[in-house]
Scaffold this motif. Structure first.
Motif, PDB file in Angstrom:
ATOM      1  N   ASN A  14      37.860  53.028  41.737  1.00  0.00           N
ATOM      2  CA  ASN A  14      36.991  53.005  40.566  1.00  0.00           C
ATOM      3  C   ASN A  14      37.865  52.969  39.312  1.00  0.00           C
ATOM      4  O   ASN A  14      38.346  53.993  38.841  1.00  0.00           O
ATOM      5  N   GLY A  15      38.093  51.765  38.834  1.00  0.00           N
ATOM      6  CA  GLY A  15      38.824  51.570  37.586  1.00  0.00           C
ATOM      7  C   GLY A  15      37.853  51.259  36.466  1.00  0.00           C
ATOM      8  O   GLY A  15      36.645  51.468  36.600  1.00  0.00           O
ATOM      9  N   ASN A  16      38.385  50.759  35.381  1.00  0.00           N
ATOM     10  CA  ASN A  16      37.514  50.414  34.258  1.00  0.00           C
ATOM     11  C   ASN A  16      36.668  49.188  34.610  1.00  0.00           C
ATOM     12  O   ASN A  16      37.145  48.253  35.230  1.00  0.00           O
ATOM     13  N   GLY A  17      35.409  49.213  34.229  1.00  0.00           N
ATOM     14  CA  GLY A  17      34.516  48.074  34.469  1.00  0.00           C
ATOM     15  C   GLY A  17      34.087  47.996  35.920  1.00  0.00           C
ATOM     16  O   GLY A  17      34.148  48.978  36.659  1.00  0.00           O
ATOM     17  N   ASP A  57      34.042  47.126  39.922  1.00  0.00           N
ATOM     18  CA  ASP A  57      35.088  47.399  40.908  1.00  0.00           C
ATOM     19  C   ASP A  57      35.008  46.540  42.159  1.00  0.00           C
ATOM     20  O   ASP A  57      36.014  46.316  42.822  1.00  0.00           O
ATOM     21  N   ASP A 105      29.828  48.582  39.771  1.00  0.00           N
ATOM     22  CA  ASP A 105      30.728  49.613  39.250  1.00  0.00           C
ATOM     23  C   ASP A 105      30.583  50.844  40.140  1.00  0.00           C
ATOM     24  O   ASP A 105      29.475  51.362  40.324  1.00  0.00           O
ATOM     25  N   LEU A 106      31.683  51.318  40.720  1.00  0.00           N
ATOM     26  CA  LEU A 106      31.615  52.479  41.629  1.00  0.00           C
ATOM     27  C   LEU A 106      31.130  53.741  40.926  1.00  0.00           C
ATOM     28  O   LEU A 106      30.686  54.681  41.589  1.00  0.00           O
TER      29      LEU A 106
HETATM   30 CA   LIG Z   1      34.428  51.092  37.668  1.00  0.00          CA
END
Ligand SMILES: [Ca+2]
Length: 253
Positions: A112-115, A117, A178-179
């Motif tokens: 789970n990164g930015n934006g 996933d 998005d996670l």
């Molecule tokens: Ca994310």
């Protein structure tokens, strides 16, 4: 005709075959590591078609059957959705019920990164069909749209074998999630498989060809562990044990 999409499956496969070498790949404007493709079909439930053969998955027995033309027979797990080739897919067909696939990554962890996933890529027209993703006990319907390059060129899939013909310029569609919407914390990896349910409400096959982790990590990252306070009953028991120890020590004297 888009050369990028024609070449991409070949490039992806070359990187996967090389093993540890990790390079960036892209499908249209979606970018991910070469090894960040869901490459394991853990189980399946329902009837699937790959353009040539019919399959039936049974999650309870973790098995697959294929139709020989006369009867259903045991088969290996189909790999059409877990290879790195956009032109191959497993599809739910109209009237054949919903198809549920359990997918996982073996070479990386979805992060789970930015934006967004995770991206799911489909061939054929999905505007009338439905797909739902379930992760960590949370379900979300996918919103699927056409895939474009970063310069705005619509992407297509080529060399699609279907019902005895080979098609070019097949519509390529994708949905991303998005996670954070699945109770996964920012910076946390997905440490379990994901489920995708496919339903064809039209004559167009609901065909999943590839799933990619847009953010990935080669190591599992767990959220920080917070200390659990001891329950009052346990503290009482502990004091009781200490007391017994004192008594027995006194008896020995
Ligand atoms: Ca994310």
């Amino acid at each position: 005709m888009n050369i990028n999409v024609i070449l991409k499956p070949v490039l992806l496969f070359a990187a996967l075959a090389a093993g540890s070498q990790v390079n960036a790949a892209s499908i249209g404007s979606y970018a991910f590591e070469d090894n960040a493709v869901a490459d394991q079909l853990i189980s399946g439930q329902g009837t699937a078609y790959n353009g040539t053969s019919w399959y039936a998955g049974n999650r309870d027995s973790n098995s697959w059957l294929t139709y020989t033309g006369q009867a259903w027979a045991n088969t290996n797990t189909p790999n059409d959705t877990t290879d790195s080739d956009l032109s191959t897919s497993l599809a739910a067909m109209q009237g054949a019920g919903s198809l549920s696939l359990e997918l996982d990554f073996s070479q990386t962890f979805a992060l789970n990164g930015n934006g967004d996933d995770l991206a799911f890529f489909f061939i054929w027209d999905q505007t009338q069909n439905d797909a739902t993703v379930s992760i960590n006990g949370v379900s979300q319907a996918l919103t699927v749209s056409n895939v474009f390059s970063t310069s705005g060129t619509e992407q297509v899939a080529n060399r699609v074998d279907w019902d005895g013909s080979t098609y070019s310029n097949v519509r390529l569609m994708a949905a991303s999630i998005d996670l954070s919407d699945f109770d996964i914390s920012l910076g946390e990896t997905l440490n379990e498989s994901l489920f995708i349910d496919l339903q064809a409400n039209s004559t167009s096959p609901m065909a999943l060809s590839l799933t990619a982790a847009l953010n990935s990590s080669i190591t599992s990252i767990s959220p920080p562990v917070t200390p659990v306070p001891l329950p009052p009953a346990f503290l009482l028991l502990l004091s009781g044990i200490t007391g017994l120890g004192l008594i027995s020590r006194r008896k020995k004297k």
